[in-house]
Design an enzyme around this catalytic site. Structure first.
Site, PDB file in Angstrom:
ATOM      1  N   HIS A   1      -6.202  -0.822  10.598  1.00  0.00           N
ATOM      2  CA  HIS A   1      -6.847  -1.842   9.781  1.00  0.00           C
ATOM      3  C   HIS A   1      -5.855  -2.808   9.141  1.00  0.00           C
ATOM      4  CE1 HIS A   1      -9.997   1.521   8.990  1.00  0.00           C
ATOM      5  NE2 HIS A   1     -10.259   0.891  10.119  1.00  0.00           N
TER       6      HIS A   1
ATOM      7  N   LYS B   1       0.568  -2.305   1.176  1.00  0.00           N
ATOM      8  CA  LYS B   1       0.049  -1.005   0.765  1.00  0.00           C
ATOM      9  C   LYS B   1       1.199  -0.051   0.484  1.00  0.00           C
ATOM     10  CE  LYS B   1      -4.032  -1.298   3.724  1.00  0.00           C
ATOM     11  NZ  LYS B   1      -4.738  -0.713   4.873  1.00  0.00           N
TER      12      LYS B   1
ATOM     13  N   GLN C   1      -4.705  -2.525  -7.424  1.00  0.00           N
ATOM     14  CA  GLN C   1      -5.800  -1.568  -7.263  1.00  0.00           C
ATOM     15  C   GLN C   1      -5.287  -0.306  -6.590  1.00  0.00           C
ATOM     16  OE1 GLN C   1      -9.412  -3.331  -5.715  1.00  0.00           O
ATOM     17  NE2 GLN C   1      -9.848  -1.524  -4.497  1.00  0.00           N
ATOM     18  N   ASP C   2      -5.837   0.843  -6.990  1.00  0.00           N
ATOM     19  CA  ASP C   2      -5.571   2.115  -6.316  1.00  0.00           C
ATOM     20  C   ASP C   2      -6.851   2.564  -5.628  1.00  0.00           C
ATOM     21  OD1 ASP C   2      -3.034   2.113  -7.369  1.00  0.00           O
ATOM     22  OD2 ASP C   2      -3.312   3.862  -8.640  1.00  0.00           O
TER      23      ASP C   2
ATOM     24  N   LYS D   1     -17.146   1.441  14.195  1.00  0.00           N
ATOM     25  CA  LYS D   1     -16.454   0.160  14.014  1.00  0.00           C
ATOM     26  C   LYS D   1     -15.034   0.234  14.576  1.00  0.00           C
ATOM     27  CE  LYS D   1     -14.937  -1.096   9.923  1.00  0.00           C
ATOM     28  NZ  LYS D   1     -14.871  -1.550   8.540  1.00  0.00           N
ATOM     29  N   ASP D   2     -14.313   1.327  14.305  1.00  0.00           N
ATOM     30  CA  ASP D   2     -12.943   1.456  14.797  1.00  0.00           C
ATOM     31  C   ASP D   2     -12.894   1.624  16.314  1.00  0.00           C
ATOM     32  OD1 ASP D   2     -11.881   1.056  12.319  1.00  0.00           O
ATOM     33  OD2 ASP D   2     -11.422   3.154  11.934  1.00  0.00           O
TER      34      ASP D   2
ATOM     35  N   GLU E   1       7.985  11.519 -10.418  1.00  0.00           N
ATOM     36  CA  GLU E   1       7.506  10.165 -10.682  1.00  0.00           C
ATOM     37  C   GLU E   1       6.976   9.603  -9.370  1.00  0.00           C
ATOM     38  OE1 GLU E   1      10.965   8.188 -12.234  1.00  0.00           O
ATOM     39  OE2 GLU E   1      10.588   8.903 -14.270  1.00  0.00           O
TER      40      GLU E   1
ATOM     41  N   TYR F   1      -3.771   5.101  -1.989  1.00  0.00           N
ATOM     42  CA  TYR F   1      -2.914   3.950  -1.735  1.00  0.00           C
ATOM     43  C   TYR F   1      -3.137   2.851  -2.748  1.00  0.00           C
ATOM     44  CZ  TYR F   1      -7.021   2.445   1.033  1.00  0.00           C
ATOM     45  OH  TYR F   1      -8.293   2.143   1.460  1.00  0.00           O
TER      46      TYR F   1
END
Length: 182
Positions: A61, A71, A46-47, A168-169, A28, A131
């Site tokens: 982030h 998350k 949301q996934d 960006k990161d 599970e 996630y």
């Protein structure tokens, strides 16, 4: 499922009970009643899923303000080094981080509450990462912290020259310059 709170209050590693036999395995991955009795009520809406190759680092982030997110993360294929950084200024563990290895073999999940920056580094040839989040993505609320900020002292398990990350990161602010949670 076994729920283990980490050294930072509110951050949990979740290990499922896996049933193996000659045909494969079953477990599970999510059970609302167990999650709520061990961690509390979180309304996941949301996934998301990503696929990355060896050395890809996504993070660190988070979303600011009303768009912050909790998350619940796990790896379906491959292996990652996952990190949550406490960015709540009023927290006794502000600036500290928790690390966990997530893989298709250990089937662990990592719960990261609101008020944390999150990132992961792929350690296998390829990784499929999934996630659940409890709030919508809002581009205007996007924020981050540089993955290699010396103040965080994160011991990423590969040579920094082998890390692949987005432009960006690479331009994210240091913790001392970032927008933080109260």
């Amino acid at each position: 499922m076994n729920f283990t709170e980490t050294s930072i209050k509110g951050v949990f590693v979740i290990e499922p009970k896996v049933f193996n036999d000659s045909r494969g395995y079953f477990f599970e991955a999510w059970k609302q009643s167990e999650f709520e009795s061990n961690i509390g009520k979180v309304n996941f809406i949301q996934d998301n899923e990503s696929k990355s190759s060896y050395g890809v680092l996504r993070g660190l982030h988070y979303q600011k303000g009303d768009f912050s997110q909790s998350k619940l993360v796990r790896v379906i294929k491959g292996r990652v080094f996952d990190v949550a950084v406490d960015i709540r200024k009023s927290s006794p563990t502000f600036g500290q981080h928790v690390m966990v290895e997530l893989s298709e073999d250990n089937k662990r999940q990592f719960f990261i509450p609101r008020g944390f920056a999150h990132g992961f580094l792929v350690l296998s040839d390829e990784a499929i990462f999934t996630y659940k989040v409890d709030n919508v993505y809002a581009p205007q609320a996007e924020a981050g912290i540089r993955w290699n900020d010396p103040a965080l002292d994160i011991n990423w398990p590969i040579d920094p020259k082998d890390v692949l990350t987005s432009d960006k990161d690479l331009k994210q602010p240091l913790l001392s310059e970032a927008v933080l949670f109260d």
